[in-house]
Write a protein that holds these residues in place. Structure first.
Motif, PDB file in Angstrom:
ATOM      1  N   ASP A  29      83.370  -6.372 -39.313  1.00  0.00           N
ATOM      2  CA  ASP A  29      83.556  -4.671 -39.344  1.00  0.00           C
ATOM      3  C   ASP A  29      83.531  -4.330 -40.888  1.00  0.00           C
ATOM      4  OD1 ASP A  29      83.131  -2.470 -37.977  1.00  0.00           O
ATOM      5  OD2 ASP A  29      84.835  -2.979 -36.556  1.00  0.00           O
ATOM      6  N   LEU A  30      83.591  -2.941 -40.895  1.00  0.00           N
ATOM      7  CA  LEU A  30      83.538  -2.108 -41.963  1.00  0.00           C
ATOM      8  C   LEU A  30      84.818  -1.340 -42.044  1.00  0.00           C
ATOM      9  CD1 LEU A  30      79.798  -1.243 -42.226  1.00  0.00           C
ATOM     10  CD2 LEU A  30      80.727  -3.001 -43.383  1.00  0.00           C
ATOM     11  N   ALA A  31      85.231  -0.942 -43.301  1.00  0.00           N
ATOM     12  CA  ALA A  31      86.197   0.206 -43.620  1.00  0.00           C
ATOM     13  C   ALA A  31      85.603   0.895 -44.894  1.00  0.00           C
ATOM     14  CB  ALA A  31      87.598  -0.180 -43.774  1.00  0.00           C
ATOM     15  N   PHE A  32      86.082   2.165 -44.977  1.00  0.00           N
ATOM     16  CA  PHE A  32      85.683   2.804 -46.321  1.00  0.00           C
ATOM     17  C   PHE A  32      86.817   3.722 -46.784  1.00  0.00           C
ATOM     18  CE2 PHE A  32      82.843   2.743 -42.648  1.00  0.00           C
ATOM     19  CZ  PHE A  32      81.433   2.494 -43.193  1.00  0.00           C
ATOM     20  N   GLY A  33      86.547   3.637 -48.312  1.00  0.00           N
ATOM     21  CA  GLY A  33      87.553   4.408 -48.850  1.00  0.00           C
ATOM     22  C   GLY A  33      87.048   4.734 -50.363  1.00  0.00           C
ATOM     23  N   THR A  34      87.111   5.977 -50.846  1.00  0.00           N
ATOM     24  CA  THR A  34      86.756   6.551 -51.991  1.00  0.00           C
ATOM     25  C   THR A  34      84.982   5.943 -52.424  1.00  0.00           C
ATOM     26  OG1 THR A  34      87.389   4.671 -53.284  1.00  0.00           O
ATOM     27  CG2 THR A  34      89.097   6.517 -53.142  1.00  0.00           C
ATOM     28  N   HIS A  35      84.863   5.302 -53.306  1.00  0.00           N
ATOM     29  CA  HIS A  35      83.461   4.987 -53.235  1.00  0.00           C
ATOM     30  C   HIS A  35      83.259   3.377 -52.952  1.00  0.00           C
ATOM     31  CE1 HIS A  35      85.344   4.144 -57.212  1.00  0.00           C
ATOM     32  NE2 HIS A  35      84.444   3.255 -57.596  1.00  0.00           N
ATOM     33  N   PHE A  36      84.024   2.741 -52.190  1.00  0.00           N
ATOM     34  CA  PHE A  36      83.955   1.655 -52.018  1.00  0.00           C
ATOM     35  C   PHE A  36      83.469   1.463 -50.228  1.00  0.00           C
ATOM     36  CE2 PHE A  36      86.662   1.328 -55.612  1.00  0.00           C
ATOM     37  CZ  PHE A  36      86.057   0.570 -56.231  1.00  0.00           C
ATOM     38  N   VAL A  37      83.073   0.232 -49.946  1.00  0.00           N
ATOM     39  CA  VAL A  37      83.049  -0.402 -48.461  1.00  0.00           C
ATOM     40  C   VAL A  37      83.530  -1.621 -48.533  1.00  0.00           C
ATOM     41  CG1 VAL A  37      81.284  -0.912 -46.703  1.00  0.00           C
ATOM     42  CG2 VAL A  37      80.791   1.240 -48.160  1.00  0.00           C
ATOM     43  N   TYR A  38      84.264  -1.720 -47.255  1.00  0.00           N
ATOM     44  CA  TYR A  38      84.950  -2.958 -47.319  1.00  0.00           C
ATOM     45  C   TYR A  38      84.404  -3.701 -46.198  1.00  0.00           C
ATOM     46  CZ  TYR A  38      88.383  -0.764 -50.323  1.00  0.00           C
ATOM     47  OH  TYR A  38      88.998  -0.151 -51.346  1.00  0.00           O
ATOM     48  N   GLN A  39      83.704  -4.706 -46.511  1.00  0.00           N
ATOM     49  CA  GLN A  39      83.034  -5.616 -45.398  1.00  0.00           C
ATOM     50  C   GLN A  39      83.631  -7.122 -45.203  1.00  0.00           C
ATOM     51  OE1 GLN A  39      78.823  -6.636 -46.177  1.00  0.00           O
ATOM     52  NE2 GLN A  39      78.196  -6.363 -44.107  1.00  0.00           N
ATOM     53  N   ALA A  40      84.090  -6.832 -43.877  1.00  0.00           N
ATOM     54  CA  ALA A  40      84.792  -8.063 -43.380  1.00  0.00           C
ATOM     55  C   ALA A  40      83.848  -9.093 -43.085  1.00  0.00           C
ATOM     56  CB  ALA A  40      85.737  -7.858 -42.448  1.00  0.00           C
ATOM     57  N   ASN A  41      84.174 -10.306 -43.162  1.00  0.00           N
ATOM     58  CA  ASN A  41      83.374 -11.723 -42.803  1.00  0.00           C
ATOM     59  C   ASN A  41      84.489 -12.636 -42.099  1.00  0.00           C
ATOM     60  OD1 ASN A  41      82.437 -14.613 -43.461  1.00  0.00           O
ATOM     61  ND2 ASN A  41      80.504 -13.180 -43.852  1.00  0.00           N
ATOM     62  N   PHE A  42      84.088 -13.366 -41.476  1.00  0.00           N
ATOM     63  CA  PHE A  42      84.839 -14.578 -40.851  1.00  0.00           C
ATOM     64  C   PHE A  42      85.774 -15.338 -41.784  1.00  0.00           C
ATOM     65  CE2 PHE A  42      84.323 -14.718 -35.975  1.00  0.00           C
ATOM     66  CZ  PHE A  42      83.772 -13.540 -35.682  1.00  0.00           C
TER      67      PHE A  42
ATOM     68  N   TRP B 180      82.269  -3.606 -51.775  1.00  0.00           N
ATOM     69  CA  TRP B 180      80.969  -2.985 -52.293  1.00  0.00           C
ATOM     70  C   TRP B 180      81.128  -1.877 -52.873  1.00  0.00           C
ATOM     71  CZ3 TRP B 180      76.478  -5.922 -52.048  1.00  0.00           C
ATOM     72  CH2 TRP B 180      76.143  -6.940 -50.764  1.00  0.00           C
ATOM     73  N   ASP B 181      80.738  -1.616 -54.141  1.00  0.00           N
ATOM     74  CA  ASP B 181      80.704  -0.256 -54.907  1.00  0.00           C
ATOM     75  C   ASP B 181      79.401   0.402 -54.471  1.00  0.00           C
ATOM     76  OD1 ASP B 181      80.558   1.951 -56.776  1.00  0.00           O
ATOM     77  OD2 ASP B 181      81.443   0.614 -58.295  1.00  0.00           O
ATOM     78  N   ILE B 182      79.564   1.656 -53.618  1.00  0.00           N
ATOM     79  CA  ILE B 182      78.173   2.311 -53.449  1.00  0.00           C
ATOM     80  C   ILE B 182      78.310   3.471 -54.083  1.00  0.00           C
ATOM     81  CG2 ILE B 182      78.017   1.254 -51.317  1.00  0.00           C
ATOM     82  CD1 ILE B 182      79.589   4.280 -50.498  1.00  0.00           C
ATOM     83  N   THR B 183      78.802   3.577 -55.200  1.00  0.00           N
ATOM     84  CA  THR B 183      78.536   5.050 -56.247  1.00  0.00           C
ATOM     85  C   THR B 183      77.000   5.200 -56.176  1.00  0.00           C
ATOM     86  OG1 THR B 183      80.297   4.212 -57.634  1.00  0.00           O
ATOM     87  CG2 THR B 183      78.656   5.811 -58.310  1.00  0.00           C
ATOM     88  N   ASP B 184      76.224   4.236 -56.151  1.00  0.00           N
ATOM     89  CA  ASP B 184      74.732   4.710 -55.937  1.00  0.00           C
ATOM     90  C   ASP B 184      74.494   3.866 -54.737  1.00  0.00           C
ATOM     91  OD1 ASP B 184      72.044   4.941 -56.029  1.00  0.00           O
ATOM     92  OD2 ASP B 184      71.755   3.927 -57.865  1.00  0.00           O
ATOM     93  N   PRO B 185      74.069   4.709 -53.405  1.00  0.00           N
ATOM     94  CA  PRO B 185      74.169   3.966 -52.367  1.00  0.00           C
ATOM     95  C   PRO B 185      72.822   3.279 -52.195  1.00  0.00           C
ATOM     96  CG  PRO B 185      74.084   6.335 -51.907  1.00  0.00           C
ATOM     97  CD  PRO B 185      74.663   6.046 -53.434  1.00  0.00           C
ATOM     98  N   ALA B 186      71.780   3.597 -53.056  1.00  0.00           N
ATOM     99  CA  ALA B 186      70.456   3.078 -53.104  1.00  0.00           C
ATOM    100  C   ALA B 186      70.595   1.763 -53.944  1.00  0.00           C
ATOM    101  CB  ALA B 186      69.333   3.951 -53.893  1.00  0.00           C
ATOM    102  N   LYS B 187      71.602   1.463 -54.454  1.00  0.00           N
ATOM    103  CA  LYS B 187      71.915  -0.024 -55.295  1.00  0.00           C
ATOM    104  C   LYS B 187      73.329  -0.389 -55.081  1.00  0.00           C
ATOM    105  CE  LYS B 187      67.896   0.566 -58.283  1.00  0.00           C
ATOM    106  NZ  LYS B 187      67.552   0.740 -59.632  1.00  0.00           N
ATOM    107  N   PRO B 188      73.749  -0.786 -54.140  1.00  0.00           N
ATOM    108  CA  PRO B 188      75.161  -1.144 -53.759  1.00  0.00           C
ATOM    109  C   PRO B 188      75.365  -2.433 -54.990  1.00  0.00           C
ATOM    110  CG  PRO B 188      74.296  -0.658 -51.696  1.00  0.00           C
ATOM    111  CD  PRO B 188      73.212  -0.564 -52.817  1.00  0.00           C
ATOM    112  N   SER B 189      76.604  -2.391 -55.468  1.00  0.00           N
ATOM    113  CA  SER B 189      76.931  -3.766 -56.341  1.00  0.00           C
ATOM    114  C   SER B 189      78.211  -4.145 -55.617  1.00  0.00           C
ATOM    115  CB  SER B 189      76.931  -3.334 -57.711  1.00  0.00           C
ATOM    116  OG  SER B 189      78.040  -2.129 -57.832  1.00  0.00           O
TER     117      SER B 189
END
Length: 623
Positions: free
Chosen positions: A83-96, A102-111
């Motif tokens: 699942d995902l959680a969201f804060g400021t300009h970050f997306v927190y993507q969980a994994n088993f 992820w930094d999504i300041t530029d959502p066309a090029k997440p880093s």
């Protein structure tokens, strides 16, 4: 995606296989019995992991980011994204096996900001300030996050991990909060009276751990027994200024009295004759299974309304959380024929409707084939009256014929903030992502989607021998790669989807006959610093011309007001927008008076009345 105790997991898989077989061999019946359409553009897309065929309608892919190297494997469920959680300009993507920031300041090029390796199935995440909470369930999680399995029971971690992410490049584990059943999912409930206190409602799918491993844990069969660890939601209390002191407090005992089936209001046993005649009756109740819920898969809080909607296998339960330490069950609804396992809930923004999803088969099976039942494996819409009593209404399921290679069923999603409408975006695993309109609780329909072809190609028709087929039936996904959208969520103008096998998708909605440019622009006005889908925020729109024009668009689309009047209103709005200050306010107030006069003759008077209120709000803001 459930990870039940082995005996229950096996029972559930067997029951799912029986259901799948029943639908596969059923004779052709009326169109109401089969689902979905055989002519959908999503049908028969080219397979491939990164080169699969794509079908899209009214949304486009803005960016795709592959999984980080640390998680880039398809070995079972060990390294799937969750699942995902969201804060400021970050997306927190969980994994088993950990999580990615992820930094999504530029959502066309997440880093990638950081990757934390930490075996923690299934890793359900939530963010609150600088604290990231991660669910842990299963036998392989260790206190030190290490791999290799648990060698000593004292090293076993099952509960909620707390990370300090104040430095997102170097998250630090602050505390492992151990719970008796572990944490499959969890939900944040801020204290309504103390801003320093946060409650975590924990849904654990396991049996209780041995007391020799964690003191105070106890299995049992009596829901009313306060010492029984099974029939409750665990609650963790966190002082935000001292998260290392977080502790488990007495849980939410919301299941007592439901062991005989609860308040069944529609589609109760026995199965209706229509389904039985089609060969699609549900199997008889298994006497070895609990007769009522003992836990929930997910619970969704709506703190602004002091409500919690719990998805508890057989039951949809509505709870008053005015006092988070003493929750009170308000209502329980069952649908024993058509929902195999309630999974996730969401409220409409006004709190008058509720969505419940059904993860038929556990998320690893192909439950969206042409022969699959419409009622199983999709969503249902429930209305809530003034006393929060539930009434069931429409069903909705993905209207495309997915293949036998694609695990597909209703999964996680969230509300899209379009004023005047109830829209829900969600993931369907390898069925992709779509948007459902449930404004009319009796007529839910699809308005947008994005889907890729299956990860795996079809198996050669001459290959499976009887032995190979039997072996595949006992393997998650029947031996196919498990992938697709775990969940899709709208956050600050974009849709984000966690792809189990491939990575992270970001989408944009595009204007169409079913969703106007004004409505898309109005949705973008609603922004949040943080967003945890299972702790649903109240959505509010600032006064704006696009908000008013959204209502006019809806009236035109639904023939809710005469065309000459909607044309006149559009013209008046254009003229008012050319003015400023007091002159604009005067023009808008004059328009509001005219719109008041439209209410009585309008087909959709309620929407016209709401629009008049929005015009006045805009007038007040213009002065």
């Amino acid at each position: 995606m459930p990870t039940l105790p082995l005996e229950y997991d096996l029972m559930r898989v067997m029951r799912s296989l029986i259901l799948l077989l029943a639908t596969a061999v059923a004779p052709t019946v009326a169109s109401a019995q089969t689902f979905p359409s055989k002519a959908d553009p999503r049908n028969n897309l080219k397979p491939g992991r990164f080169d699969a065929g794509v079908a899209a309608s009214n949304m486009k892919l803005l960016s795709f980011s592959p999984k980080p190297a640390q998680f880039d494997t398809v070995r079972g469920l060990t390294f799937v994204n969750s699942d995902l959680a969201f804060g400021t300009h970050f997306v927190y993507q969980a994994n088993f096996a950990g999580f990615t920031i992820w930094d999504i300041t530029d959502p066309a090029k997440p880093s990638i900001t950081s990757v934390v390796q930490c075996i923690t199935s299934q890793g359900d995440p939530s963010i609150y300030g600088n604290l990231l909470f991660i669910s842990a369930e299963g036998a392989g999680n260790r206190n030190d996050c290490g791999s290799g399995g648990v060698q000593d029971p004292k090293d076993h971690m099952a509960g909620v991990r707390i990370f300090d992410v104040s430095n997102p490049k170097a998250p630090k584990l602050v505390k492992n909060v151990q719970t008796c059943k572990g944490s499959h999912t969890h939900t944040l409930v801020p204290s309504p009276t103390d801003p320093n206190i946060l409650y975590i409602y924990v849904s654990g799918q396991q049996a209780a751990r041995p007391e020799t491993e964690l003191a105070g844990c106890k299995n049992g069969t009596d829901p009313a027994d306060p010492t029984n660890s099974l029939f409750q939601l665990d609650i963790i209390k966190v002082a935000l200024n001292r998260p290392e002191l977080a502790k488990v407090i007495p849980g939410a005992r919301i299941f007592t009295g439901l062991e005989e089936g609860g308040e069944c209001k529609q589609f109760c046993l026995p199965a209706d004759a229509r389904r039985a005649a089609a060969g699609r009756a549900r199997p008889a109740a298994d006497p070895a299974m609990p007769t009522g819920p003992r836990n929930c898969h997910d619970v969704t809080a709506y703190p602004a309304l002091n409500l919690l909607a719990a998805s508890c296998s057989t039951h949809s339960i509505v709870v008053d959380i005015s006092n988070p330490e003493k929750p009170v069950r308000l209502d329980a609804l069952t649908d024993t024929n058509n929902f195999q396992g309630r999974h996730t809930a969401a409220f409409s923004n006004d709190g008058k409707k509720l969505i419940q999803t059904d993860e038929w088969g556990g998320g690893t099976g192909p439950m969206c084939q042409a022969s699959s039942m419409i009622e199983l494996g999709g969503n249902t819409i429930i209305s809530l009256d003034a006393k929060k009593k539930q009434a069931q209404h429409a069903y909705f399921k993905l209207p495309s014929a997915q293949t036998a290679e694609e695990n597909c069923v209703s999964h996680n999603g969230g509300i899209i903030p379009v004023p005047g409408r109830d829209l829900y975006v969600q993931g369907w695993y390898q069925g992709g992502v779509n948007v459902m309109d449930f404004t009319d609780q009796d007529k839910a329909f699809e308005i947008a989607y994005f889907d890729r072809g299956p990860i795996d190609p079809p198996k050669p028709v001459d290959v499976p021998s009887a032995a190979a087929a039997a072996q595949a039936a006992g393997v998650r996904g029947g031996g196919n790669t498990i992938g697709g959208s775990w969940g899709a969520y709208y956050w600050n103008g974009l849709i984000f989807s966690s792809e189990l096998d491939r990575g992270l998708d970001i989408y944009e909605l595009t204007p169409s006959a079913q969703l106007s440019a004004n409505e898309i622009a109005a949705a973008k006005l609603v922004t949040f610093t943080e967003y945890n889908p299972q702790s649903q925020p109240k959505m509010k729109w600032p006064p704006a011309f696009v908000v008013v024009r959204s209502y006019v668009d809806q009236l035109v689309r639904g023939n809710g007001l005469a065309l000459d009047r909607t044309s006149a209103i559009f013209a008046a709005l254009d003229a008012a927008e050319m003015k400023s200050g007091v002159a604009r306010a005067a023009a808008l107030n004059a328009l509001a008076l005219q719109v008041d006069g439209d209410v009585k003759a309008a087909k959709d008077g309620a929407r016209v009345r709401t629009m008049a209120g929005e015009i006045r709000r805009l007038a007040t803001a213009s002065k």
